[in-house]
Write an enzyme that holds these catalytic residues in place. Structure first.
Site, mmCIF file in Angstrom:
data_model
loop_
_atom_site.group_PDB
_atom_site.id
_atom_site.type_symbol
_atom_site.label_atom_id
_atom_site.label_comp_id
_atom_site.label_asym_id
_atom_site.label_seq_id
_atom_site.Cartn_x
_atom_site.Cartn_y
_atom_site.Cartn_z
ATOM 1 N N HIS A 112 -46.286 -6.859 24.151
ATOM 2 C CA HIS A 112 -46.032 -8.183 23.581
ATOM 3 C C HIS A 112 -45.659 -8.103 22.100
ATOM 4 O O HIS A 112 -45.845 -9.074 21.367
ATOM 5 C CB HIS A 112 -47.253 -9.081 23.780
ATOM 6 N N GLU A 161 -62.797 0.714 16.501
ATOM 7 C CA GLU A 161 -63.646 1.514 15.619
ATOM 8 C C GLU A 161 -62.955 2.834 15.251
ATOM 9 O O GLU A 161 -63.053 3.298 14.112
ATOM 10 C CB GLU A 161 -65.010 1.757 16.281
ATOM 11 N N TRP A 181 -70.384 -1.361 -8.344
ATOM 12 C CA TRP A 181 -69.173 -1.597 -7.535
ATOM 13 C C TRP A 181 -68.659 -2.944 -8.006
ATOM 14 O O TRP A 181 -69.287 -3.968 -7.749
ATOM 15 C CB TRP A 181 -69.557 -1.624 -6.072
ATOM 16 N N ARG A 225 -73.924 3.404 -2.689
ATOM 17 C CA ARG A 225 -73.909 1.947 -2.708
ATOM 18 C C ARG A 225 -72.789 1.395 -3.582
ATOM 19 O O ARG A 225 -72.487 0.206 -3.529
ATOM 20 C CB ARG A 225 -75.236 1.407 -3.270
ATOM 21 N N ASN A 229 -77.969 -6.529 -9.437
ATOM 22 C CA ASN A 229 -77.151 -6.546 -8.218
ATOM 23 C C ASN A 229 -77.024 -8.000 -7.801
ATOM 24 O O ASN A 229 -78.001 -8.747 -7.859
ATOM 25 C CB ASN A 229 -77.844 -5.800 -7.077
ATOM 26 N N GLY A 230 -75.854 -8.382 -7.329
ATOM 27 C CA GLY A 230 -75.691 -9.758 -6.870
ATOM 28 C C GLY A 230 -74.679 -10.490 -7.726
ATOM 29 O O GLY A 230 -73.824 -9.869 -8.364
ATOM 30 N N LYS A 277 -70.841 0.942 0.642
ATOM 31 C CA LYS A 277 -71.641 1.083 1.849
ATOM 32 C C LYS A 277 -72.140 -0.255 2.346
ATOM 33 O O LYS A 277 -72.133 -0.536 3.526
ATOM 34 C CB LYS A 277 -72.821 2.018 1.558
ATOM 35 N N GLU A 332 -60.449 3.944 6.901
ATOM 36 C CA GLU A 332 -61.446 3.992 5.832
ATOM 37 C C GLU A 332 -61.418 5.296 5.052
ATOM 38 O O GLU A 332 -61.489 5.284 3.831
ATOM 39 C CB GLU A 332 -62.853 3.884 6.443
ATOM 40 N N CYS A 387 -74.238 -2.398 -5.285
ATOM 41 C CA CYS A 387 -74.541 -1.661 -6.505
ATOM 42 C C CYS A 387 -75.947 -1.111 -6.317
ATOM 43 O O CYS A 387 -76.666 -1.528 -5.430
ATOM 44 C CB CYS A 387 -74.524 -2.571 -7.704
ATOM 45 N N LYS A 392 -62.214 3.898 11.403
ATOM 46 C CA LYS A 392 -62.671 5.153 10.785
ATOM 47 C C LYS A 392 -61.513 5.848 10.095
ATOM 48 O O LYS A 392 -61.629 6.323 8.980
ATOM 49 C CB LYS A 392 -63.277 6.119 11.822
HETATM 50 C C1 G6P Z 1 -69.245 -2.275 4.801
HETATM 51 C C2 G6P Z 1 -69.238 -0.801 5.155
HETATM 52 C C3 G6P Z 1 -68.996 -0.616 6.647
HETATM 53 C C4 G6P Z 1 -70.003 -1.409 7.447
HETATM 54 C C5 G6P Z 1 -70.031 -2.884 7.039
HETATM 55 C C6 G6P Z 1 -71.219 -3.615 7.638
HETATM 56 O O1 G6P Z 1 -67.979 -2.789 4.917
HETATM 57 O O2 G6P Z 1 -68.251 -0.112 4.403
HETATM 58 O O3 G6P Z 1 -69.108 0.751 6.984
HETATM 59 O O4 G6P Z 1 -69.706 -1.298 8.799
HETATM 60 O O5 G6P Z 1 -70.161 -2.996 5.628
HETATM 61 O O6 G6P Z 1 -72.403 -3.078 7.110
HETATM 62 P P1 G6P Z 1 -73.818 -3.238 7.782
HETATM 63 O O7 G6P Z 1 -74.766 -2.563 6.836
HETATM 64 O O8 G6P Z 1 -74.075 -4.711 7.895
HETATM 65 O O9 G6P Z 1 -73.776 -2.578 9.111
#
Ligand code: G6P
Length: 604
Positions: free
Chosen positions: A503, A480, A73, A27, A99-100, A599, A487, A2, A484
């Site tokens: 397998h 990765e 969030w 965020r 936040n938290g 994020k 996501e 947040c 992507k």
């Molecule tokens: C969230 C984001 C990802 C990111 C992950 C780790 O899930 O949506 O994009 O890779 O957190 O975040 P960090 O800031 O620790 O790299």
């Protein structure tokens, strides 16, 4: 996760707060709200939805020279108008943004309810507003302090009091809070992004600290009321770092910035004389570095996949056993912390709760932890023994791109550095140095084929599901790439080590289920080509990401410039970011703010 922003000064707080919220929206973005004090009255406006919905619905008369705001969030309670922050006490005097997570909120809510407090939301934050309002203290900071002593949990908060309209009180425990110092005005925020336009200097609060901020000054003290001394640092980011520029989305901007981001990660770190990487922030002597027998990388999400790429580089260049693991798994399995293991925490934000908790657990048990972190001064950066900053610049798109790539580059530097302290010879050192220096140009080349990738993306976007496969160095690239795509486009994608297909997953191969295969021109080429044969013989179609033409084995092909084999994973993943981006664009997705994601995940 947040975002918090606050303002006290001579300007009208509302536009400053709205702008701050817009910059923080990456965020969290399911609801937002604002509170200001004017003529001794607290006015709150909040609603479910995006910051632009809040701004569009803002009552014209809402103004004031002090205010706090929040973009959320959801964790406690659905995203709704009532659950949006700020939260107020029953007398509408105290407003809180948070936040938290307050861990004992259910119990404390029950207690307050029994004493006649009526709650108007399902959040843990509202509890704080009531607790603060009920304290009979001389000033707001003391009331906040006393209330916080009654709760357990993680918080970054900003508090407003209608009867003390010259100030905002802040507190931090596990969730970042920054003070932005401007010219006869002060801001506070959970993240630098909200400060860049109006502040020149920044002060980070530590866990267990409170602050009182007025237009002209600030003071800080601990939870037990001992004053603390803070040093302000110059705010280095520019407002433009947080803007889309000419790009339609932050994701596309950040993908395009990768040649510069790689360059920034490498800058000043290539030592041609000693054929090694110069890493000034490790805080470990050569003797200590030589004594490690293992490297264990911990991270979440894309940072974990970058860590897997990195573990491969460490193993092949430094010949040290290395593995990467989800920080959330690590923290809960009571892992054995070994003095001969070098732990490496990887995080773009430096705030991911699971990664931070894992770092703290390692530190508690005496392990040595390095950070590979993008955000300077972030919680993980401050909790580790040393590390490597990425210098990739702010990353605002939820889907990580340039930070991911810079993480892999940072690992290449670490692997080279450790390698040269062990068995890696000077010729190999030089070979890697010159390949590293060429990476920015090669990255630009790998990202050039937008039109071609748009077409391939349209094809992927039309599939129900897809496989991404790779072998050894190619496997984390596949992970990765699939991440992507999931996501941002919401197209289902699953990554497998290429040899695992036979397998089980091969049962799903059909013309409707495309496979994206990572096929570098290296010692595993033959093996990878055999996997493509298997897919074809079951009627599957293949999009290969490769260094050269593969004939009929690839139905579609993306060519990527070749580097040294150990560094190839850095470049092979780049077009997959564009593939995901254009697939999401073709499907009309909200690319920078994908559904259900945030994020930086600062709570569990
Ligand atoms: C969230 C984001 C990802 C990111 C992950 C780790 O899930 O949506 O994009 O890779 O957190 O975040 P960090 O800031 O620790 O790299």
């Amino acid at each position: 996760m947040c975002g918090i922003v606050g303002y006290v000064g001579r300007q009208d707080a509302v536009p400053v707060l709205l702008e701050g919220l817009a910059r923080l929206e990456y965020r969290g973005y399911d609801s937002a709200g604002i509170a200001v004090v004017r003529n001794g009255t607290l006015r709150v406006h909040k609603r479910a939805g995006k910051v632009r919905d809040l701004a569009a619905s803002m009552p014209k008369r809402l103004s004031g020279q002090v205010g706090i705001a929040h973009t959320r969030w959801a964790t406690h309670g659905q995203p709704s108008d009532a659950n949006a922050h700020p939260h107020v006490d029953m007398a509408n005097r105290i407003a809180v943004v948070h936040n938290g997570m307050i861990e004992d909120s259910a119990l404390l809510r029950e207690r307050l309810r029994a004493e006649g407090v009526q709650f108007s939301s399902e959040t843990d934050t509202e509890l704080l507003a009531h607790l603060i309002a009920r304290e009979d203290a001389d000033d707001l900071e003391e009331a906040v302090r006393r209330a916080l002593r009654r709760v357990h949990g993680a918080y970054g908060i900003a508090v407003l009091d209608a009867t003390a309209p010259d100030r905002i009180v802040l507190a931090r425990n596990g969730s970042p809070v920054l003070i932005g110092i401007g010219d006869h005005q002060m801001l506070c925020a959970s993240d630098m992004a909200a400060l860049v336009r109006h502040a020149q200097q920044v002060v980070h609060l530590e866990d267990g600290e409170l602050a009182t901020v007025t237009a002209e000054s600030f003071s800080t003290a601990t939870l037990d009321a001992r004053p603390t001394v803070k040093t302000a640092t110059t705010l280095e980011s520019a407002a433009s770092d947080y803007e889309r520029g000419g790009f339609e989305h932050f994701m596309l901007k950040e993908i395009s910035e990768q040649p510069q981001a790689i360059d920034a990660t490498l800058r000043g770190r290539l030592d041609a004389r000693l054929a090694t990487a110069r890493l000034g922030g490790l805080n470990l002597t050569a003797r200590e570095l030589r004594a490690f027998r293992r490297v264990h990388v911990i991270a979440c999400g894309s940072a974990l996949y970058a860590g897997m790429v990195g573990a491969g580089m460490l193993e092949s260049l430094a010949r040290i056993p290395a593995a990467a693991e989800s920080a959330a798994e690590f923290r809960y399995r009571n892992a054995v912390i070994e003095p001969e293991t070098l732990y490496v925490a990887v995080s773009q934000s430096g705030e991911t709760a699971d990664t931070l908790a894992a770092v703290e657990e390692i530190a508690r048990k005496g392990g040595r932890v390095l950070g590979v972190v993008n955000v300077p001064g972030s919680s993980i950066a401050r909790a580790v023994d040393g590390g490597i900053y990425l210098h990739a610049g702010p990353e605002l798109s939820v889907a990580s791109t340039k930070a991911f790539t810079s993480m892999t580059v940072a690992f290449a530097l670490l692997a080279l550095h450790l390698g040269r302290l062990r068995d890696l010879g000077p010729a190999d050192g030089q070979r890697l140095l010159s390949a590293l220096a060429k990476l920015p140009d090669k990255a630009a080349e790998a990202l050039a084929a937008h039109d071609e990738l748009k077409q391939l993306a349209a094809w992927i976007a039309s599939a129900q599901s897809s496989f991404f496969i790779g072998r050894v160095r190619g496997y984390p690239v596949a992970l990765e790439g699939a991440q992507k795509l999931k996501e941002v486009s919401y197209v289902h994608a699953e990554a497998y080590p290429a040899a695992e297909l036979k397998h089980g997953p091969l049962a799903l191969i059909s013309p409707e289920l495309p496979t994206v295969a990572i096929v570098p021109d290296d010692e595993l080429l033959e093996k990878n080509l055999a996997s493509l044969e298997q897919i074809h013989s079951r009627g599957g179609e293949v999009l290969a990401v490769a260094h050269r033409q593969l004939g009929t084995l690839a139905d579609r092909l993306i060519l990527v410039p070749k580097s040294e084999p150990e560094l190839d994973p850095i470049l092979l993943g780049l077009p997959l970011q564009l593939l995901a981006y254009y697939a999401a664009a073709a499907l009309g997705r909200d690319i920078d703010q994908p559904r259900n994601l945030a994020k930086s995940v600062t709570v569990e």
